[in-house]
Scaffold this active site. Structure first.
Site, mmCIF file in Angstrom:
data_model
loop_
_atom_site.group_PDB
_atom_site.id
_atom_site.type_symbol
_atom_site.label_atom_id
_atom_site.label_comp_id
_atom_site.label_asym_id
_atom_site.label_seq_id
_atom_site.Cartn_x
_atom_site.Cartn_y
_atom_site.Cartn_z
ATOM 1 N N ARG A 145 -2.766 -0.665 5.374
ATOM 2 C CA ARG A 145 -3.580 -1.279 4.496
ATOM 3 C C ARG A 145 -3.362 -2.811 3.884
ATOM 4 O O ARG A 145 -4.108 -3.379 3.982
ATOM 5 C CB ARG A 145 -4.355 -0.406 4.144
ATOM 6 C CG ARG A 145 -4.641 1.039 4.075
ATOM 7 C CD ARG A 145 -5.119 1.732 3.136
ATOM 8 N NE ARG A 145 -4.237 2.507 2.458
ATOM 9 C CZ ARG A 145 -4.221 3.499 1.391
ATOM 10 N NH1 ARG A 145 -5.220 4.204 0.924
ATOM 11 N NH2 ARG A 145 -2.976 3.889 1.154
ATOM 12 N N CYS B 269 0.745 -1.197 -0.098
ATOM 13 C CA CYS B 269 -0.142 -0.177 0.013
ATOM 14 C C CYS B 269 0.573 1.127 -0.039
ATOM 15 O O CYS B 269 1.343 0.918 -1.249
ATOM 16 C CB CYS B 269 -0.811 -0.046 1.645
ATOM 17 S SG CYS B 269 -0.225 -0.189 2.716
#
Length: 307
Positions: free
Chosen positions: A262, A257
């Site tokens: 994430r 990410c």
């Protein structure tokens, strides 16, 4: 449709009828119902990993220990994960022993709790689970929070040597981008980040001087993997989601990410729920996009303006 599920509690095998695959404790997930019913179990050690300052202090699930992502789970001098000795000390202070069931949860859709789960896996801590839906689901269901902080009885966990097969570095990702088709790459950022329309989400501090994505990476935003309440979609739904872009478990995968949090959430979905061979690239776009001499794909054609 109800299914029959087996689980063990206090050494007794119990047959339970549940409404979905994640309604009780699974190998890697626990529901909010399960957690509330097991908060008094001394072998359940609850750890909050939130990123927003003051969230834990304003109210947390009873018995939870707070681990701060940017100081407790990383090396504050090097850009690296927390060292073995420091992590072991933190876990013992949190009451974690070799026979504990560790449940992690946090804010911002469990991103940093999933990062924590990845760190726990690297150090081979057994029996670690994520609270499905995290703080948001717990709060939305109006389940109890407390401001009381009680020191845990010290645990005796002994960590194994780190398993770096769960981690990808810049060299690995560059090799995949340039010449390896036997690996899949999944960019879990938003479509605008992936296409290079924006350098990073609004308001963030960690930036790269180039926008775009790693050549060959497919885009499956992390939010595609969760239901409206923030809990993971079913195993079958997840299989279909990733298979639609060629990620079906037939070859190893690297996820990334912007700073690795994430992508930890997607790592959890692919590794723990689907059982695929997955590595998390925690250097992610802030490392790759700032590196000299590496190829990128920038559909939007944006150029950094120095602001």
């Amino acid at each position: 449709m109800s299914v029959k599920t087996l689980f063990s509690r206090a050494g007794i095998l119990v047959l339970v009828a549940v409404s979905s695959w994640s309604s009780i404790a699974s190998d890697f997930l626990v529901s909010t119902d399960w957690l509330e019913k097991n908060l008094q179990d001394p072998k359940v050690r609850l750890i909050e990993v939130s990123v927003n300052p003051g969230v834990y202090e304003r109210g947390h699930i009873a018995g939870a220990t707070n681990l701060v992502w940017h100081t407790d789970l990383v090396d504050t001098v090097k850009r690296d994960i927390v060292g073995k000795e420091q992590f072991q000390q933190l876990l013992r202070k949190a009451g974690v022993s070799s026979d504990s069931t560790v449940v992690l949860y946090g804010d911002t859709n469990n991103w940093f709790a999933a990062w924590g789960a990845w760190i726990f896996d690297i150090y081979q801590v057994p029996n670690v689970k994520l609270l499905d839906g995290g703080r948001s689901k717990w709060e939305a269901e109006k389940r109890p929070l407390t401001i009381a902080q009680k020191a845990a009885k010290p645990g005796n966990i002994t960590l194994g040597e780190p398993d770096y097969s769960l981690r990808a570095g810049l060299k690995d990702v560059l090799e995949i981008a340039e010449k390896r088709s036997d690996y899949g790459l999944v960019d879990i950022r938003s479509k605008d980040e992936y296409e290079g329309k924006i350098f990073a989400p609004a308001g963030v501090q960690e930036l790269a001087v180039r926008a775009g994505h790693v050549p060959g990476a497919v885009n499956v935003p992390w939010g595609s993997a969760v239901a409206a309440d923030g809990s993971f979609k079913s195993k079958e739904e997840l299989k279909q989601l990733y298979a639609a872009v060629g990620i079906d478990g037939s070859k190893p995968v690297v996820v990334y990410c912007r700073i690795g949090e994430r992508s930890s959430h997607t790592w959890f979905a692919l590794k723990k729920i689907l059982g695929y061979d997955v590595r998390n690239y925690d250097g992610s776009w802030t490392e790759y996009g700032n590196s000299v001499g590496v190829p990128i794909t920038n559909v939007a054609g944006t150029v950094w303006g120095g602001k």
